[in-house]
Design a protein around this motif. Structure first.
Motif, PDB file in Angstrom:
ATOM      1  N   ARG A  54       0.599  -0.467  -3.497  1.00  0.00           N
ATOM      2  CA  ARG A  54       0.815   0.935  -3.125  1.00  0.00           C
ATOM      3  C   ARG A  54       1.963   1.045  -2.121  1.00  0.00           C
ATOM      4  O   ARG A  54       1.755   1.319  -0.943  1.00  0.00           O
ATOM      5  N   ASP A  55       3.183   0.820  -2.574  1.00  0.00           N
ATOM      6  CA  ASP A  55       4.335   0.948  -1.671  1.00  0.00           C
ATOM      7  C   ASP A  55       4.487   2.373  -1.160  1.00  0.00           C
ATOM      8  O   ASP A  55       4.859   2.594  -0.001  1.00  0.00           O
ATOM      9  N   GLY A  56       4.224   3.351  -2.025  1.00  0.00           N
ATOM     10  CA  GLY A  56       4.329   4.750  -1.611  1.00  0.00           C
ATOM     11  C   GLY A  56       3.348   5.081  -0.507  1.00  0.00           C
ATOM     12  O   GLY A  56       3.678   5.812   0.442  1.00  0.00           O
ATOM     13  N   ALA A  57       2.135   4.533  -0.615  1.00  0.00           N
ATOM     14  CA  ALA A  57       1.132   4.759   0.430  1.00  0.00           C
ATOM     15  C   ALA A  57       1.558   4.102   1.735  1.00  0.00           C
ATOM     16  O   ALA A  57       1.376   4.669   2.821  1.00  0.00           O
ATOM     17  N   GLY A  58       2.146   2.911   1.647  1.00  0.00           N
ATOM     18  CA  GLY A  58       2.597   2.227   2.859  1.00  0.00           C
ATOM     19  C   GLY A  58       3.700   2.993   3.568  1.00  0.00           C
ATOM     20  O   GLY A  58       3.668   3.164   4.795  1.00  0.00           O
ATOM     21  N   ILE A  59       4.691   3.468   2.805  1.00  0.00           N
ATOM     22  CA  ILE A  59       5.768   4.266   3.392  1.00  0.00           C
ATOM     23  C   ILE A  59       5.219   5.534   4.024  1.00  0.00           C
ATOM     24  O   ILE A  59       5.605   5.906   5.143  1.00  0.00           O
ATOM     25  N   LEU A  60       4.301   6.197   3.324  1.00  0.00           N
ATOM     26  CA  LEU A  60       3.710   7.433   3.856  1.00  0.00           C
ATOM     27  C   LEU A  60       3.031   7.183   5.201  1.00  0.00           C
ATOM     28  O   LEU A  60       3.262   7.929   6.163  1.00  0.00           O
ATOM     29  N   LEU A  70       1.078  -2.870  10.979  1.00  0.00           N
ATOM     30  CA  LEU A  70       0.006  -3.706  10.438  1.00  0.00           C
ATOM     31  C   LEU A  70      -1.087  -2.870   9.786  1.00  0.00           C
ATOM     32  O   LEU A  70      -1.590  -3.221   8.708  1.00  0.00           O
ATOM     33  N   SER A  71      -1.470  -1.770  10.419  1.00  0.00           N
ATOM     34  CA  SER A  71      -2.519  -0.930   9.837  1.00  0.00           C
ATOM     35  C   SER A  71      -2.033  -0.261   8.552  1.00  0.00           C
ATOM     36  O   SER A  71      -2.785  -0.134   7.583  1.00  0.00           O
ATOM     37  N   ALA A  72      -0.760   0.144   8.517  1.00  0.00           N
ATOM     38  CA  ALA A  72      -0.197   0.728   7.294  1.00  0.00           C
ATOM     39  C   ALA A  72      -0.158  -0.300   6.171  1.00  0.00           C
ATOM     40  O   ALA A  72      -0.405   0.034   4.999  1.00  0.00           O
ATOM     41  N   LEU A  73       0.141  -1.545   6.506  1.00  0.00           N
ATOM     42  CA  LEU A  73       0.174  -2.607   5.504  1.00  0.00           C
ATOM     43  C   LEU A  73      -1.212  -2.831   4.900  1.00  0.00           C
ATOM     44  O   LEU A  73      -1.365  -2.926   3.670  1.00  0.00           O
ATOM     45  N   LEU A  74      -2.229  -2.883   5.761  1.00  0.00           N
ATOM     46  CA  LEU A  74      -3.599  -3.070   5.269  1.00  0.00           C
ATOM     47  C   LEU A  74      -4.071  -1.876   4.459  1.00  0.00           C
ATOM     48  O   LEU A  74      -4.680  -2.027   3.394  1.00  0.00           O
ATOM     49  N   VAL A  75      -3.779  -0.679   4.944  1.00  0.00           N
ATOM     50  CA  VAL A  75      -4.219   0.530   4.264  1.00  0.00           C
ATOM     51  C   VAL A  75      -3.541   0.686   2.904  1.00  0.00           C
ATOM     52  O   VAL A  75      -4.136   1.188   1.945  1.00  0.00           O
ATOM     53  N   SER A  76      -2.298   0.219   2.791  1.00  0.00           N
ATOM     54  CA  SER A  76      -1.583   0.346   1.516  1.00  0.00           C
ATOM     55  C   SER A  76      -2.301  -0.385   0.392  1.00  0.00           C
ATOM     56  O   SER A  76      -2.188  -0.007  -0.776  1.00  0.00           O
TER      57      SER A  76
END
Length: 404
Positions: free
Chosen positions: A297-303, A329-335
């Motif tokens: 989910r690259d789009g989710a990570g960027i968001l 780090l949290s964006a990476l995990l959430v993606s």
């Protein structure tokens, strides 16, 4: 006229029609949306979702059984995960850098309190536990894609451990189901332009263009980061020895469908269908693309990265190295734990903002324009998934050519 062209034309027509209704006949928006546009769009999405679960289940089993005795499953998985982590980290880095440069929080108006309640996202530990299904039939019926993949992986592994004479009848059934689902997909895709037209027209007619004005820098900055990442994937494919033109042409129907529906899951059947035209081997694509649909989910990570910086700027929070690192780090995990359905990004914002101790009120500000950028983010999700599958194939090709 190709499917991707028809979907693209339907997208353009839907935007124009929705904008026309919103500007000149605002009284028609609600009845037209409730009685025509939304029902047609929902019917199309439901028809696509109807085949996602059986297609993922049988395609992954077929992919695993075709790898029987080759020792490729563990190698494919480890290589994909390493590619996912590196490319997801780059995507989030782009989101953070663009947010720092364009400073979207400086052009919007902060609010003191949130508007309504925000649904809490899962913690990472809860997400890890939830991917293991308690009931195989419940996993299939509920359409939980991660659980379906775990189930299919277990079934495929068990088949590989048994003798061929014991599993051959079941594999024949799986292959028959795959062919039937592919034929159903062909029928469903005949109405794809109408479904995409209805979905995009509904969004534009309901939201209008005025909502973008206050958050124009936010929208344009997010789209810029997404475009940069797609361009980087094209560069990666070229350097790896793949043909970017063949890749984008083969997956064009999946990309346009992802943009129009804002659902990675909905684009999955079309991506599998176009993999061979894009230059991917069936053995690899049937394993890598369903796997990536659940995780990449690259789009989710960027968001998440871009939005967290936006909220920090909006509320005047001091930018420290610790804060940026926490966001990253949290964006990476959430993606990796964001569902491939519309609206999932908004829910997962709570996890990142909470981890970084940022005000959750910021979610209320961007919730109204989430659907406007969601198509772009979903497009990147599908591009990232399929590009990583193509990069894996190039990696494998070089391994096969290497001297032993």
């Amino acid at each position: 006229m190709s499917l991707s062209t028809r979907i693209f034309l339907a997208l353009g027509a839907g935007i124009l029609f929705g904008g026309f209704i919103n500007l000149y006949f605002p009284g028609w928006v609600e009845p037209l949306d409730e009685n025509l546009l939304q029902p047609v769009g929902d019917i199309f999405l439901r028809a696509i979702q109807l085949i996602v679960v059986p297609l993922v289940f049988v395609a992954l089993i077929m992919g695993l059984t075709q790898l029987r005795g080759t020792g490729n499953v563990a190698r494919y998985t480890s290589k994909l995960m390493s590619l996912y982590i590196v490319t997801s980290a780059i995507a989030i880095f782009f989101g953070l850098v663009v947010a720092f440069i364009v400073r979207p929080g400086d052009s919007a108006e902060p609010i003191a309190t949130g508007e309504g309640e925000t649904e809490e996202g899962q913690s990472l530990l809860d997400w890890l536990v939830s991917i293991v299904p308690e009931n195989p039939f419940e996993a299939l019926v509920s359409g939980n894609l991660l659980q379906v993949i775990v189930l299919a992986a277990l079934v495929g592994t068990a088949i590989n451990l048994l003798s061929d004479d014991k599993t051959h009848p079941f594999i024949d059934v799986i292959e028959s189901v795959y062919e039937i689902v592919q034929k159903v997909l062909e029928l469903v895709l005949k109405i794809a332009p109408f479904g995409v037209f209805a979905l995009i027209a509904s969004m534009v007619a309901s939201q209008g263009f005025n909502i973008i004005a206050n958050l124009a820098v936010y929208v344009l900055g997010l789209i810029l980061a997404i475009i940069l990442m797609i361009g980087l994937y094209a560069l990666f494919l070229f350097i790896a020895g793949a043909k970017p033109r063949t890749f984008f042409k083969g997956f064009a129907p999946a990309f346009t469908l992802a943009f129009g529906t804002a659902s990675s899951n909905a684009a999955l059947p079309v991506a599998l269908n176009g993999a061979e035209k894009a230059g991917l081997q069936n053995e690899l694509s049937r394993f890598a693309i369903p796997f990536g649909t659940a995780l990449k989910r690259d789009g989710a990570g960027i968001l998440q990265g871009f939005n967290a910086i936006f909220v920090a700027q909006l509320f005047g929070v001091d930018m420290t190295i610790e804060l940026v690192l926490t966001i990253f780090l949290s964006a990476l995990l959430v993606s990796f734990s964001t569902a491939g359905v519309p609206g999932a990004g908004i829910i997962m914002m709570t996890t990142v903002l909470s981890a970084a101790n940022l005000p959750l009120e910021g979610i209320a500000i961007v919730a109204g324009i989430d659907r406007i950028t969601e198509g772009f983010r979903t497009l990147l999700n599908v591009v990232g998934n399929t590009a990583n599958a193509s990069l894996l194939q190039q990696w494998e090709n070089r391994r096969g050519e290497a001297p032993k």
